[in-house]
Write a protein that holds these residues in place. Structure first.
Motif, PDB file in Angstrom:
ATOM      1  N   GLN A 146       0.919  -1.250   0.122  1.00 34.61           N
ATOM      2  CA  GLN A 146       0.018   0.252  -0.100  1.00 34.61           C
ATOM      3  C   GLN A 146       0.971   1.180  -0.022  1.00 34.61           C
ATOM      4  N   ARG A 172       2.517   2.575  -3.362  1.00 31.30           N
ATOM      5  CA  ARG A 172       1.732   3.226  -4.447  1.00 31.30           C
ATOM      6  C   ARG A 172       2.035   4.653  -4.312  1.00 31.30           C
ATOM      7  N   GLN A 191       6.419   9.955  -3.596  1.00 31.61           N
ATOM      8  CA  GLN A 191       6.674   8.526  -3.574  1.00 31.61           C
ATOM      9  C   GLN A 191       7.582   8.221  -2.103  1.00 31.61           C
TER      10      GLN A 191
END
Length: 638
Positions: free
Chosen positions: A580, A583, A593
């Motif tokens: 998770q 992503r 990121q």
């Protein structure tokens, strides 16, 4: 011869005159006897009418008393007047009958005398029951002992006695009529035979009759005097204050002991005073006089304020009747001291005003828990108007937040201790839940049985909301809405205790974001905050409802995985978390990121207390960072 003739003529004349005198006296005596017989016959008829009138009055008294009991307090004035008037007439008629019965009893033997005495005793008892009901405040109920006795007498023995007396007097009247016929014949014969009767024989019966009449009048006078003396003794011993004052000047001419006790004066002092001296002010006195003039000298149960000898005022119920006393027009007054009752009424009114104005809701239920009273604050808080709740059980307010055990415990304490208090959630008419602090007390009657329940409650919804807000601020992270360090440590302690109690295990995961500082530096702190919020959502998607996810500080998160044993489940969850976090984050300033480093410690394999688990998981997380980040590691791994 002339002298002899004159003498004979004189003697004949004398004898003729004597005979005429004798005949005249006999005729007069016959006339008197006939008149007396006719009078006796008329009196007997009037006596029969009196007994018949008494029967009607007995039935009227019974009707008025039963109607008075049936009507209660509302509209009972007309029945009270009817009852009083019927009793007054009944007493008068009975007194007339008693006077006539005295003569009749002498001529009719012991059996009739016994009948009259029984009738007199039952009639007096009947009138006494009627007077008791007349003076009863409040009006009597259907089961009142006096009403029961009065109704039973009217329905049976009393009317039977009256019927027997009426039948006797009717028979006696018929006998008198027969005797009247005989007397007429005898009178005619007596007039004829009076020529040979002596004057002494004519006058002797008349003398005996006059003597008997005088004796009878003397006996009636003595009975009247005794009756008056009994009446004054009754008034003197009455538990209600009784006084008599002259109407022409207001001077008091009689007062019983109870009246002087109420006023606080000796009888000598009171009899030397005027009625006007004892009113608290002229306004009270003039008001009484107006009512007396308006009602023809009658005043019934008026609340009037008088003043005692020491100057203290007191309230009384005053009743006045106009009467004659020793040849003078007087006012007969009865007073009943109601000072304590008035004080109690004022206390009740004050309590009612308090209940109407307090901000706390008040509910009173009967022994069957049906609502009999609510105050305005109840309607304000619950939104239910008074008319919609009377007669209902208060459970219609239940919110459903409390189970049956909660209410069972509440009633158990009420039964045992007579009171209960606590916090309860209820529902308003609109459906909105509200919190209240509720206190319930049990009221017992004189027999010790539960008669009512009194509940007083205060709306504490706003206070509860404030407490909830303060507690949330103290235990939750304001940015992500996740439990903060304080709540996390509390839940960690609970997890340790539960695991020890149930001999189960759990896992503690320590997570730190990799690359978060760069996001803050490049996109700004606002973007960093949004990233943390999105991270909290992504982490929540990986948790079960029984697990705990918390933010400790900055970009550090911790997870408590309940009921796991071994490394398999923690490893799966850690993999989901890393997936998770991997992503991209779409933020306002651009795409970001980040990655995560996770350290995992197991209870009880790695440590048996919360601080030990936190320390080992933290060390394992830093080992991941040193090893290249974006991974997870169990405590104790090389």
């Amino acid at each position: 011869m002339a002298d002899l003739g004159e003498k004979i003529t004189r003697e004949l004349t004398t004898r003729y005159i004597a005979v005429l005198v004798v005949v005249g006296f006999l005729a007069l005596l016959s006339f008197l006897a006939l008149t007396q017989a006719i009078s006796d016959t008329a009196g007997n008829g009037e006596t029969i009418n009196v007994t018949g009138r008494q029967r009607m009055l007995v039935e009227r008294v019974a009707f008025a008393a039963n109607r008075l009991a049936a009507m209660g307090s509302g509209g009972s004035g007309e029945m009270e007047s009817l009852l009083a008037d019927a009793l007054d007439q009944l007493e008068t008629r009975h007194a007339q009958l008693a006077q006539r019965a005295v003569l009749a009893a002498e001529d009719n033997g012991d059996a009739f005398d016994t009948l009259l005495r029984a009738l007199d005793r039952e009639m007096r008892d009947f009138i006494a029951h009627g007077r008791a009901l007349q003076n009863r405040r409040p009006p009597p109920g259907a089961n009142d002992p006096d009403l029961v006795e009065l109704s039973a007498a009217a329905a049976g023995p009393l009317l039977a006695r009256l019927e027997q007396v009426t039948a006797h007097f009717q028979a006696e009247g018929e006998a008198m009529a027969e005797r009247l016929k005989v007397l007429q014949a005898v009178s005619f014969l007596l007039v004829i035979g009076s020529l040979v009767l002596s004057a002494i024989g004519v006058f002797q019966p008349l003398v005996r009759r006059l003597t008997a009449d005088i004796q009878e009048r003397s006996r009636a006078a003595r009975q009247l005097q005794e009756s008056e003396e009994r009446l004054w003794r009754i008034l003197e011993e009455s538990p209600v204050g009784v006084s008599v004052s002259r109407r022409k000047d207001g001077r008091i001419v009689f007062a019983n002991t109870r009246f002087t006790d109420i006023i606080g004066m000796s009888k000598a002092e009171f009899l030397a005073s005027s009625a006007r001296d004892h009113y608290v002010d002229d306004a009270q006195r003039l008001g009484v006089l107006r009512e007396l003039r308006r009602n023809d000298g009658r005043l019934d149960d008026a609340e009037v304020e008088f003043r005692r000898k020491n100057g203290n005022p007191f309230w009384s119920l005053l009743t006045i009747r106009s009467a004659d006393f020793r040849g003078e027009a007087v006012n007969l007054a009865w007073i009943y001291d109601i000072t304590e009752r008035k004080a109690a009424e004022e206390q009740i009114l004050l309590a009612a005003k308090v209940l109407e104005t307090v901000s706390e809701g008040v509910v009173i239920t009967d022994s069957a828990n049906r609502i009999v009273f609510v105050n305005p604050a109840f309607s304000t808080i619950t939104e239910y108007p008074r008319d919609e709740v009377l007669g209902r059980n208060p459970k219609f307010l239940h919110s459903g937040r409390h189970d049956a055990e909660f209410y069972a415990a509440m009633w158990k304490q009420l039964d045992r201790h007579g009171r209960w208090s606590g916090e309860v959630w209820n529902r308003r008419k609109s459906g909105e839940f509200f919190a209240e602090w509720l206190s319930i007390s049990v009221i017992h009657n004189a027999a010790g049985k539960v008669s009512h329940h009194v509940a007083v409650f205060t709306d504490i919804t706003h206070r509860k909301e404030d407490e909830e807000r303060i507690w949330r601020q103290a235990n939750y992270d304001p940015l992500t809405g996740l439990p903060n360090r304080s709540l996390f440590l509390d839940r960690l302690s609970q997890a340790v205790r539960q695991a020890k109690r149930e001999s189960k295990g759990f896992a503690l995961m320590f997570l730190d974001l990799d690359g978060f500082k760069a996001v803050n530096d490049s996109l700004g702190h606002a973007a960093g905050d949004v990233l943390l919020q999105q991270t909290a959502l992504r982490l929540s998607d990986c948790m079960r409802s029984s697990d705990t996810l918390a933010r400790l500080a900055g970009d550090e998160f911790v997870v408590i995985l309940q009921g796991v044993t071994g490394r398999t489940e923690p490893a799966i969850v850690a993999g989901k978390i890393l997936s998770q976090l991997g992503r991209p984050y779409e933020l306002e300033g651009g795409t970001a990121q980040v990655r995560g480093s996770i350290g995992i410690a197991l209870y009880p394999d790695d440590a048996e207390d919360g601080p030990g688990l936190v320390r080992l998981a933290d060390e394992a997380m830093y080992a991941v960072k040193r090893g290249g980040k974006n991974n997870f590691r169990f405590a104790g791994d090389d």
